[in-house]
Scaffold this motif. Structure first.
Motif, mmCIF file in Angstrom:
data_model
loop_
_atom_site.group_PDB
_atom_site.id
_atom_site.type_symbol
_atom_site.label_atom_id
_atom_site.label_comp_id
_atom_site.label_asym_id
_atom_site.label_seq_id
_atom_site.Cartn_x
_atom_site.Cartn_y
_atom_site.Cartn_z
ATOM 1 N N ILE A 71 7.227 4.741 -5.650
ATOM 2 C CA ILE A 71 6.985 5.488 -6.885
ATOM 3 C C ILE A 71 7.412 6.947 -6.717
ATOM 4 O O ILE A 71 8.051 7.532 -7.604
ATOM 5 C CB ILE A 71 5.508 5.369 -7.307
ATOM 6 C CG1 ILE A 71 5.202 3.927 -7.723
ATOM 7 C CG2 ILE A 71 5.170 6.333 -8.432
ATOM 8 C CD1 ILE A 71 3.739 3.633 -7.889
ATOM 9 N N ILE A 72 7.089 7.520 -5.572
ATOM 10 C CA ILE A 72 7.503 8.902 -5.305
ATOM 11 C C ILE A 72 9.022 8.998 -5.238
ATOM 12 O O ILE A 72 9.620 9.947 -5.765
ATOM 13 C CB ILE A 72 6.844 9.421 -4.009
ATOM 14 C CG1 ILE A 72 5.342 9.603 -4.224
ATOM 15 C CG2 ILE A 72 7.481 10.730 -3.562
ATOM 16 C CD1 ILE A 72 4.566 9.915 -2.975
ATOM 17 N N ASP A 73 9.673 8.018 -4.596
ATOM 18 C CA ASP A 73 11.137 8.023 -4.521
ATOM 19 C C ASP A 73 11.767 7.970 -5.906
ATOM 20 O O ASP A 73 12.717 8.703 -6.189
ATOM 21 C CB ASP A 73 11.638 6.847 -3.683
ATOM 22 C CG ASP A 73 11.447 7.060 -2.195
ATOM 23 O OD1 ASP A 73 11.236 8.224 -1.786
ATOM 24 O OD2 ASP A 73 11.533 6.076 -1.443
ATOM 25 N N ARG A 113 6.066 14.329 3.276
ATOM 26 C CA ARG A 113 6.754 13.292 4.058
ATOM 27 C C ARG A 113 6.796 13.651 5.541
ATOM 28 O O ARG A 113 6.715 12.774 6.393
ATOM 29 C CB ARG A 113 8.154 13.056 3.520
ATOM 30 C CG ARG A 113 8.143 12.311 2.213
ATOM 31 C CD ARG A 113 9.519 11.768 1.897
ATOM 32 N NE ARG A 113 9.553 11.172 0.586
ATOM 33 C CZ ARG A 113 9.305 9.889 0.352
ATOM 34 N NH1 ARG A 113 9.016 9.075 1.331
ATOM 35 N NH2 ARG A 113 9.363 9.419 -0.878
ATOM 36 N N GLU A 134 7.186 17.814 -1.533
ATOM 37 C CA GLU A 134 7.477 16.430 -1.147
ATOM 38 C C GLU A 134 7.988 16.364 0.289
ATOM 39 O O GLU A 134 7.622 15.476 1.056
ATOM 40 C CB GLU A 134 8.505 15.831 -2.117
ATOM 41 C CG GLU A 134 8.756 14.371 -1.903
ATOM 42 C CD GLU A 134 10.105 14.067 -1.293
ATOM 43 O OE1 GLU A 134 10.339 12.898 -0.956
ATOM 44 O OE2 GLU A 134 10.912 14.994 -1.139
ATOM 45 N N TYR A 159 3.436 12.813 6.885
ATOM 46 C CA TYR A 159 3.327 11.359 7.051
ATOM 47 C C TYR A 159 4.114 10.892 8.277
ATOM 48 O O TYR A 159 3.658 10.027 9.023
ATOM 49 C CB TYR A 159 3.815 10.640 5.790
ATOM 50 C CG TYR A 159 3.854 9.146 5.980
ATOM 51 C CD1 TYR A 159 2.682 8.392 5.992
ATOM 52 C CD2 TYR A 159 5.055 8.486 6.185
ATOM 53 C CE1 TYR A 159 2.710 7.025 6.201
ATOM 54 C CE2 TYR A 159 5.091 7.113 6.388
ATOM 55 C CZ TYR A 159 3.927 6.399 6.391
ATOM 56 O OH TYR A 159 3.960 5.045 6.611
ATOM 57 N N ASN A 196 0.803 -1.216 0.000
ATOM 58 C CA ASN A 196 0.000 0.000 0.000
ATOM 59 C C ASN A 196 0.848 1.283 0.000
ATOM 60 O O ASN A 196 1.143 1.834 -1.042
ATOM 61 C CB ASN A 196 -0.976 -0.015 1.171
ATOM 62 C CG ASN A 196 -0.280 -0.347 2.478
ATOM 63 O OD1 ASN A 196 0.943 -0.326 2.573
ATOM 64 N ND2 ASN A 196 -1.051 -0.663 3.489
ATOM 65 N N LEU A 197 1.238 1.762 1.170
ATOM 66 C CA LEU A 197 1.971 3.014 1.256
ATOM 67 C C LEU A 197 3.407 2.876 0.772
ATOM 68 O O LEU A 197 3.969 3.825 0.247
ATOM 69 C CB LEU A 197 1.959 3.539 2.700
ATOM 70 C CG LEU A 197 0.642 4.154 3.144
ATOM 71 C CD1 LEU A 197 0.707 4.549 4.603
ATOM 72 C CD2 LEU A 197 0.273 5.335 2.294
ATOM 73 N N ASP A 198 3.997 1.699 0.943
ATOM 74 C CA ASP A 198 5.367 1.522 0.468
ATOM 75 C C ASP A 198 5.429 1.595 -1.049
ATOM 76 O O ASP A 198 6.398 2.094 -1.609
ATOM 77 C CB ASP A 198 5.949 0.191 0.965
ATOM 78 C CG ASP A 198 6.318 0.237 2.432
ATOM 79 O OD1 ASP A 198 6.313 1.342 3.006
ATOM 80 O OD2 ASP A 198 6.617 -0.821 2.992
ATOM 81 N N THR A 199 4.414 1.111 -1.729
ATOM 82 C CA THR A 199 4.380 1.188 -3.187
ATOM 83 C C THR A 199 4.304 2.648 -3.634
ATOM 84 O O THR A 199 5.039 3.070 -4.519
ATOM 85 C CB THR A 199 3.178 0.409 -3.745
ATOM 86 O OG1 THR A 199 3.225 -0.928 -3.263
ATOM 87 C CG2 THR A 199 3.184 0.398 -5.252
ATOM 88 N N LEU A 200 3.439 3.409 -2.996
ATOM 89 C CA LEU A 200 3.327 4.826 -3.320
ATOM 90 C C LEU A 200 4.629 5.548 -2.981
ATOM 91 O O LEU A 200 5.104 6.371 -3.763
ATOM 92 C CB LEU A 200 2.156 5.453 -2.559
ATOM 93 C CG LEU A 200 1.920 6.940 -2.789
ATOM 94 C CD1 LEU A 200 1.579 7.191 -4.260
ATOM 95 C CD2 LEU A 200 0.818 7.443 -1.883
ATOM 96 N N GLY A 201 5.223 5.233 -1.836
ATOM 97 C CA GLY A 201 6.499 5.831 -1.455
ATOM 98 C C GLY A 201 7.608 5.484 -2.432
ATOM 99 O O GLY A 201 8.447 6.316 -2.766
#
Length: 167
Positions: A16-18, A84, A80, A87, A9-14
């Motif tokens: 992609i953002i990274d 972060r 960004e 978050y 969930n959030l790691d996938t979005l993180g």
């Protein structure tokens, strides 16, 4: 399918953002480096001779308004950073809400649009790559550079600890 310790969930979005931020930082640092080289008269003469259209476009559009274009990158980097930080507060990553800017000082200082501080943005790339290493998406422990650095780091720490024990 996914690396160990990686949540979808959030790691996938993180993640992609990274990746997006690494691309933006590299693009921004490349633009800074090119603009710095563009200020050298022999480089300008070379570009004017080889690609007069590009030289005129870059000189009139980007080079003359370089601060504006750099501030676009800075606004994305600061957005960004604040997302972060929000978050980190919500997820209680740090003990106090105000620790995040002190721990990630290089992100803030690198956003100051002064020539000598802009290159601190490379630390942002290093921190993102380290975060990807923590997620076990990339692994540096098997590279020659890592083994080289860790060998001399351990030798240095051993010498330092021997001297501390002797004192």
């Amino acid at each position: 399918m996914y690396p160990e310790g990686f949540k979808l969930n959030l790691d996938t979005l993180g993640f992609i953002i990274d990746l997006f931020m690494i691309g933006l930082v590299i693009l921004n640092l490349g633009l800074i480096l090119f603009d710095w080289l563009f200020q050298v008269p022999p480089v300008q003469e070379f570009l004017a001779g080889m690609t007069p259209g590009f030289h005129a476009f870059y000189r009139d559009t980007i080079h003359s308004n370089f601060l504006f274009y750099d501030l676009i990158f800075v606004s994305i980097f600061l957005t960004e950073f604040f997302v972060r930080w929000g978050y980190a507060i919500k997820a209680k990553v740090y003990d106090r809400w105000y620790f995040y800017p002190f721990i990630h000082w290089y992100d803030l200082v690198g956003c100051i649009p002064v020539g000598s501080l802009r290159f601190l943005r490379i630390l942002r790339v290093i921190s993102i790559i380290y975060r990807l290493h923590q997620y076990k998406i990339i692994d540096f422990t098997s590279t020659r550079l890592y083994r080289f650095v860790i060998f001399y780091y351990e030798a240095f720490m051993e010498e330092l600890s021997d001297r501390v024990v002797l004192k």
